[in-house]
Design an enzyme around this catalytic site. Structure first.
Site, PDB file in Angstrom:
ATOM      1  N   CYS A  85       2.816   5.942   7.875  1.00 40.12           N
ATOM      2  CA  CYS A  85       2.241   7.135   7.220  1.00 40.12           C
ATOM      3  C   CYS A  85       2.127   8.338   8.143  1.00 40.12           C
ATOM      4  O   CYS A  85       2.097   9.466   7.668  1.00 40.12           O
ATOM      5  CB  CYS A  85       0.867   6.818   6.673  1.00 40.12           C
ATOM      6  SG  CYS A  85       0.944   5.697   5.306  1.00 40.12           S
TER       7      CYS A  85
ATOM      8  N   CYS B 166       0.800  -1.238   0.000  1.00 39.65           N
ATOM      9  CA  CYS B 166       0.000   0.000   0.000  1.00 39.65           C
ATOM     10  C   CYS B 166       0.825   1.275   0.000  1.00 39.65           C
ATOM     11  O   CYS B 166       0.294   2.348  -0.243  1.00 39.65           O
ATOM     12  CB  CYS B 166      -1.006   0.001   1.139  1.00 39.65           C
ATOM     13  SG  CYS B 166      -0.404  -0.627   2.677  1.00 39.65           S
TER      14      CYS B 166
ATOM     15  N   GLU C 192       1.759   7.922  -7.354  1.00 47.47           N
ATOM     16  CA  GLU C 192       0.949   6.701  -7.505  1.00 47.47           C
ATOM     17  C   GLU C 192      -0.320   6.986  -8.318  1.00 47.47           C
ATOM     18  O   GLU C 192      -0.677   6.234  -9.228  1.00 47.47           O
ATOM     19  CB  GLU C 192       0.564   6.158  -6.123  1.00 47.47           C
ATOM     20  CG  GLU C 192      -0.295   4.899  -6.166  1.00 47.47           C
ATOM     21  CD  GLU C 192      -0.716   4.416  -4.781  1.00 47.47           C
ATOM     22  OE1 GLU C 192      -1.237   5.220  -3.991  1.00 47.47           O
ATOM     23  OE2 GLU C 192      -0.531   3.220  -4.484  1.00 47.47           O
TER      24      GLU C 192
HETATM   25 FE1  HC1 Z   1      -1.172   5.510   4.224  1.00 44.60          FE
HETATM   26 FE2  HC1 Z   1      -2.650   3.714   3.178  1.00 44.60          FE
HETATM   27  S1  HC1 Z   1      -1.998   3.736   5.366  1.00 44.60           S
HETATM   28  S2  HC1 Z   1      -0.466   4.102   2.548  1.00 44.60           S
HETATM   29  O1  HC1 Z   1       0.323   5.157   5.022  1.00 44.60           O
HETATM   30  O2  HC1 Z   1      -2.478   1.856   3.027  1.00 44.60           O
HETATM   31  O3  HC1 Z   1      -0.330   7.714   2.542  1.00 44.60           O
HETATM   32  O4  HC1 Z   1      -2.390   7.242   6.206  1.00 44.60           O
HETATM   33  O5  HC1 Z   1      -3.721   6.352   3.016  1.00 44.60           O
HETATM   34  O6  HC1 Z   1      -3.535   4.047   0.346  1.00 44.60           O
HETATM   35  O7  HC1 Z   1      -5.462   3.395   4.046  1.00 44.60           O
HETATM   36  C1  HC1 Z   1      -0.632   6.970   3.256  1.00 44.60           C
HETATM   37  C2  HC1 Z   1      -1.876   6.680   5.514  1.00 44.60           C
HETATM   38  C3  HC1 Z   1      -2.911   5.617   3.326  1.00 44.60           C
HETATM   39  C4  HC1 Z   1      -3.259   3.879   1.413  1.00 44.60           C
HETATM   40  C5  HC1 Z   1      -4.445   3.515   3.693  1.00 44.60           C
END
Ligand code: HC1
Length: 571
Positions: free
Chosen positions: A505, A301, A363
């Site tokens: 995050c 992610c 992304e």
């Molecule tokens: Fe994240 Fe996710 S946890 S990657 O750290 O998997 O940016 O907050 O949004 O997409 O849900 C970041 C944080 C986020 C994704 C989720």
């Protein structure tokens, strides 16, 4: 120990301490600019100079070691004059654009100049070549403006020592020195993971996030657009800092209210698709374990992490879960499921996400993340950009009511919110995988061994007849250690979580500045508090998730899920 005297106060410290540390112990704050504890102690900027009685020259307190009987003056006339001269020289080579700089009112050079009482800059910048004036706008995530760089090298240190990427360094010599990628290439053309940790540590506006607020204002002003917004887990424990509140303050309800006041047509939550990720990824994991798929499986992610493995370990891509990130699952569903349900032409949906992350901007623009038939997420704003938009409309944060997210993609669980802290994705996955496999409630859903700031964390869990061994790493430097183990065939883990940024995050490159260890720890506490306050704490118990499978997706890993929720990687 060593005893010395600083500003007439005796202090006893460990041998090997610096004057800076000794002063701190007795409450004397020596100003610094380039210094970062444990990461950048190089005495380069000379702002922290102090007078050591008997020494021939002023000493940089961040690197000068203490000695027995030493007598130090931190505020003598010579010290003050030297600091001021240094600042004046830095300012002479720095654009006087403070009012229009993204870091206005949050710039260490600006606040130091104010604190030191700098009133004039007597020197004029000589002509300089070699890239000093070349603003690098090549990256979708980060802008590099060498004109504003003061050569403190914090960005270089964080990129090399924390992330192990080393895509920028000091190039040229003497007055021609700039910090840049090799041959002054654009960040898009080198090995940058777009994590933005450099932008967090930059004391000025020399490295910033790409400012996409204009695009969002235009969409909000367009009557033909239905503008939806999703908010990442980690934003809710940091956004209040943009209004002067303590790090870790849970700002979820006020943020939802504020987004409505900005004019978004629907305010929904990345946490909903974080829950969905757990269902897809949990099932993918169970399938790999039971059918002999590639193990260890690694989470997918964090987009800086994905870019890093694509660049450095393309041979290990089969270890990645094929799940899209929650941001991208949300984007794909906003222009399909949500559009259908609301009877809106997906061509008119404009999908915005609020992220703690600069790599999320990259992304969202990846060519393969267009399964809705459109770019699934149109634009990504960082927490800092949202703060700016809210200040622009004069939001009175303290007096905002707390409001709820909109249906159908606004309902989530505690498992989703902990995605925002290192170890959280693993903990959320375990809460579901355990119960799916054993069909019994997990005795304690708090997976504490994977929480906290240790670089690599491990746990072994009994799940029915299975002994599941998991590992969690944050920062790309720690990721590399695990990947090297996998490459060498020495990793006996089943499941690994990797997040690109320190702390996960909550410490993302788009978060409010400052983001340091103390701030990260407070945001992590906020995340676990938010989890505990949620009425439902396991993804598979989220009724909105059950409903979306019934109404729209069919089954986990089914045909529709495969098309909309999974992806592939580019070596
Ligand atoms: Fe994240 Fe996710 S946890 S990657 O750290 O998997 O940016 O907050 O949004 O997409 O849900 C970041 C944080 C986020 C994704 C989720």
């Amino acid at each position: 120990t060593v005893t010395l005297t600083i500003d007439n106060i005796k202090v006893e410290v460990e041998q090997g301490s610096t004057i800076l540390e000794a002063a701190k112990k007795i409450g004397i704050n020596i100003p610094t600019l380039c210094y970062m504890k444990d990461i950048n102690a190089i005495g380069a900027c000379r702002i922290c100079v102090v007078e050591v009685v008997g020494a021939r020259a002023l000493q940089a307190a961040c690197v000068a070691p203490v000695a027995e009987g030493m007598v130090v003056k931190t505020n003598s006339a010579a010290v003050r004059a030297s600091r001021k001269m240094t600042l004046e020289l830095i300012q002479s080579n720095h654009p006087q654009e403070c009012n229009t700089c993204l870091r206005n009112n949050n710039c260490e050079l600006q606040s130091l100049s104010e604190a030191m009482g700098l009133k004039e800059v007597r020197f004029v910048r000589p002509a300089q070549s070699h890239g000093k004036d070349d603003i690098d706008n090549s990256s979708p995530s980060i802008v590099r403006d060498p004109r504003k760089c003061i050569l403190c090298r914090r960005c270089v240190a964080v990129c090399e020592k924390v992330q192990g990427v080393k895509c920028i360094s000091a190039v040229n010599r003497g007055f021609e020195t700039i910090v840049a990628p090799p041959f002054n290439q654009g960040l898009i053309d080198v090995n940058c993971a777009m994590c933005g940790q450099c932008s967090l540590v930059c004391p000025t506006g020399a490295i910033t996030e790409v400012d996409d607020t204009g695009k969002v204002w235009r969409a909000l002003d367009d009557p033909n657009k239905h503008v939806v917004v999703q908010t990442a887990p980690a934003v809710r424990v940091a956004i209040a800092e943009e209004f002067g509140l303590e790090p870790g303050t849970i700002g979820t309800g006020k943020m939802v209210a504020a987004l409505r006041r900005l004019g978004f047509d629907s305010v929904m939550d990345t946490d909903f698709t974080a829950d969905l990720t757990i269902i897809e990824e949990g099932n993918e994991f169970i399938k790999r374990v039971t059918e002999g798929g590639v193990l260890p499986m690694i989470t997918s992610c964090s987009p800086g992490w994905i870019k890093y493995i694509e660049m450095y370990y393309p041979d290990l891509l089969a270890h990645l879960s094929t799940c899209k990130s929650p941001q991208q699952m949300f984007g794909a569903l906003a222009k399909t499921f949500y559009a259908e349900k609301k009877g809106i032409d997906p061509a008119n949906i404009y999908s915005v996400s609020i992220m703690p992350c600069t790599a999320k901007k990259f992304e969202a623009q990846r060519d393969e993340l267009t399964d809705s038939g459109y770019q699934d997420v149109d634009v990504v704003l960082t927490t800092r950009e949202l703060g700016r938009m809210l200040r622009e409309i004069g939001i009175d944060w303290d007096n905002l009511p707390e409001e709820e997210y909109d249906a159908p993609m606004g309902l989530s669980t505690g498992a989703a919110v902990i995605f925002g802290a290192t170890g959280g994705v693993m903990e959320a996955a375990v809460r579901t995988v355990y119960e799916v496999i054993t069909k019994e409630p997990m005795p304690d859903i708090n997976l504490t061994p994977v929480r906290g700031m240790e670089g690599i964390k491990e746990a072994t869990l009994k799940v029915g007849d299975l002994e599941v061994k998991v590992a969690v790493a944050h920062t790309l430097g720690n990721a590399r250690k695990l990947l090297d183990k996998i490459r060498a065939g020495e990793a006996d883990y089943h499941f690994i979580e990797i997040m690109c940024c320190p702390g996960g995050c909550i410490g993302g490159g788009g978060q409010p500045i400052p983001t340091n260890l103390e701030v990260r720890l407070k945001r992590i506490s906020g995340i676990y508090k938010a989890d505990e306050e949620m009425p439902i704490r396991k993804s598979h118990e989220n009724p909105a998730i059950k409903a979306i499978y019934e109404e729209f997706l069919g089954e986990p890993l089914g045909e529709k899920s495969h098309k909309l929720l999974h992806t592939h990687y580019i070596p």
